[in-house]
Write an enzyme that holds these catalytic residues in place. Structure first.
Site, PDB file in Angstrom:
ATOM      1  N   GLU A 198      -2.451  -2.750   1.118  1.00 46.81           N
ATOM      2  CA  GLU A 198      -1.362  -1.769   1.188  1.00 46.81           C
ATOM      3  C   GLU A 198      -1.118  -1.259  -0.218  1.00 46.81           C
ATOM      4  OE1 GLU A 198       3.284  -0.949   2.519  1.00 46.81           O
ATOM      5  OE2 GLU A 198       2.649  -3.023   2.210  1.00 46.81           O
ATOM      6  N   GLU A 203      10.221  -1.575   4.939  1.00 45.27           N
ATOM      7  CA  GLU A 203      11.634  -1.440   4.548  1.00 45.27           C
ATOM      8  C   GLU A 203      12.108   0.009   4.697  1.00 45.27           C
ATOM      9  OE1 GLU A 203      10.138  -3.434   1.602  1.00 45.27           O
ATOM     10  OE2 GLU A 203      11.286  -5.294   1.882  1.00 45.27           O
ATOM     11  N   TYR A 204      11.304   0.942   4.205  1.00 42.04           N
ATOM     12  CA  TYR A 204      11.705   2.354   4.287  1.00 42.04           C
ATOM     13  C   TYR A 204      11.726   2.840   5.727  1.00 42.04           C
ATOM     14  CZ  TYR A 204      12.035   3.554  -0.660  1.00 42.04           C
ATOM     15  OH  TYR A 204      12.453   3.660  -1.958  1.00 42.04           O
ATOM     16  N   ASP A 221       5.548   7.648  -2.264  1.00 43.83           N
ATOM     17  CA  ASP A 221       6.443   8.525  -3.022  1.00 43.83           C
ATOM     18  C   ASP A 221       6.006   9.977  -2.828  1.00 43.83           C
ATOM     19  OD1 ASP A 221       7.888   6.384  -3.982  1.00 43.83           O
ATOM     20  OD2 ASP A 221       6.751   6.228  -5.850  1.00 43.83           O
TER      21      ASP A 221
HETATM   22  C1  LIG Z   1       8.924   4.757  -1.334  1.00 42.13           C
HETATM   23  S1  LIG Z   1       8.356   3.184  -1.741  1.00 42.13           S
HETATM   24  C2  LIG Z   1       7.786   2.528  -0.179  1.00 42.13           C
HETATM   25  C3  LIG Z   1       7.692   1.038  -0.178  1.00 42.13           C
HETATM   26  C4  LIG Z   1       7.119   0.402   1.103  1.00 42.13           C
HETATM   27  N1  LIG Z   1       5.734   0.789   1.305  1.00 42.13           N
HETATM   28  C5  LIG Z   1       7.936   0.764   2.319  1.00 42.13           C
HETATM   29  O1  LIG Z   1       7.449   1.526   3.155  1.00 42.13           O
HETATM   30  O2  LIG Z   1       9.055   0.262   2.440  1.00 42.13           O
HETATM   31  C6  LIG Z   1       6.812   3.593  -2.554  1.00 42.13           C
HETATM   32  C7  LIG Z   1       6.311   2.465  -3.462  1.00 42.13           C
HETATM   33  O3  LIG Z   1       5.021   2.842  -3.943  1.00 42.13           O
HETATM   34  C8  LIG Z   1       4.917   2.460  -5.315  1.00 42.13           C
HETATM   35  N2  LIG Z   1       3.890   3.333  -5.933  1.00 42.13           N
HETATM   36  C9  LIG Z   1       3.982   4.678  -6.126  1.00 42.13           C
HETATM   37  N3  LIG Z   1       2.882   5.147  -6.736  1.00 42.13           N
HETATM   38  C10 LIG Z   1       2.072   4.074  -6.934  1.00 42.13           C
HETATM   39  C11 LIG Z   1       0.797   3.907  -7.538  1.00 42.13           C
HETATM   40  N4  LIG Z   1       0.136   4.954  -8.086  1.00 42.13           N
HETATM   41  N5  LIG Z   1       0.254   2.675  -7.576  1.00 42.13           N
HETATM   42  C12 LIG Z   1       0.914   1.611  -7.055  1.00 42.13           C
HETATM   43  N6  LIG Z   1       2.135   1.703  -6.483  1.00 42.13           N
HETATM   44  C13 LIG Z   1       2.712   2.910  -6.414  1.00 42.13           C
HETATM   45  C14 LIG Z   1       6.303   2.692  -5.849  1.00 42.13           C
HETATM   46  O4  LIG Z   1       6.543   1.979  -7.048  1.00 42.13           O
HETATM   47  C15 LIG Z   1       7.174   2.220  -4.683  1.00 42.13           C
HETATM   48  O5  LIG Z   1       7.491   0.851  -4.779  1.00 42.13           O
END
Ligand SMILES: C[S@@+](CC[C@H](N)C(=O)[O-])C[C@H]1O[C@@H](n2cnc3c(N)ncnc32)[C@H](O)[C@@H]1O
Length: 222
Positions: A45, A195-196, A119
């Site tokens: 993931e 979570e989201y 994101d």
């Molecule tokens: C909006 S959160 C979603 C978290 C989780 N997947 C959920 O659905 O609850 C997106 C996560 O992706 C991480 N993220 C964004 N760009 C990333 C990258 N290039 N490499 C690793 N993690 C990344 C962010 O730090 C954040 O914790």
């Protein structure tokens, strides 16, 4: 998701048996079966956040190896803390930017990639940072095995439309696509909420999802 920087989070993470230390990550490429000490498939993931999804998946599927990737140590710390009373030999975490993913996984080494609520990076000039962008699809192409799978879900319709538009230039085709996952009886079978997903579906936002079976990726031609 970017939590306030938490002092000492890097040190706590480095001590966790679930986390592959940063200086060892490059040495993992091509060696994941050795790391897990079995030949089970590897599912990853990317952007796991606090890790609810991958933690649940690892518990429910002991015959699959899971690797969760998160960019920020302050976020990964939350996932690591949840593991303190757990023993899950089929789960590992990497604190890294997914831009480096082909450095850490070898060609064809991964069976499945999950992108959950990535994101959105709404500004056009940041489009290449979006995890379902064509730039990232090219990286996934290298590490996914033939007939490997990519699954993406989000409540952000603009990001989902962008992600669908990126498939054709990248040479990918969606096998399954829905704009309302939670009202799709078939696709909801076995759905593990992130979570989201819990947060935004409880607000009434429809969840979009695509699934791709990658039949003709570049590494499949090697
Ligand atoms: C909006 S959160 C979603 C978290 C989780 N997947 C959920 O659905 O609850 C997106 C996560 O992706 C991480 N993220 C964004 N760009 C990333 C990258 N290039 N490499 C690793 N993690 C990344 C962010 O730090 C954040 O914790």
């Amino acid at each position: 998701m970017r939590l306030r920087n938490i002092t000492g989070s890097r040190e706590v993470i480095a001590e966790s048996p679930y986390v592959i230390r940063e200086e060892l990550q490059a040495g993992c490429a091509g060696r994941w079966k050795e790391i897990f000490d079995n030949v089970n498939p590897i599912h990853i993931e990317i952007g796991m956040g606090k890790g609810k999804f991958i933690h649940t998946m690892a518990k429910e599927n002991p015959d699959i190896n899971y690797v969760g990737i998160e960019k920020y140590s302050s976020v990964l710390l939350r996932a690591v803390q949840k593991m303190e009373k757990e023993e899950l030999p089929n789960l590992k975490f990497l604190r890294m930017d997914a831009e480096e993913i082909t450095r850490v996984f070898g060609p064809r080494e991964v069976s499945r990639i999950y992108l959950n609520f990535s994101d959105p990076w709404p500004k056009d000039r940041h489009a290449r940072r979006r995890l379902p962008s064509r730039e990232f699809l090219a990286r996934y192409d290298v590490i996914l095995e033939q007939n490997g799978r990519l699954e993406f879900k989000t409540d952000n319709r603009a990001l989902f439309d962008f992600a669908v538009d990126e498939l054709v230039p990248a040479g990918w085709t969606a096998s399954v696509l829905t704009y309302d996952l939670h009202h799709d009886e078939v696709l909801m079978q076995g759905n593990v909420m992130t979570e989201y997903e819990e947060k935004f579906s409880s607000l009434g936002n429809p969840i979009c999802k695509y699934v791709i079976i990658r039949e003709n990726n570049k590494t499949a031609e090697l």
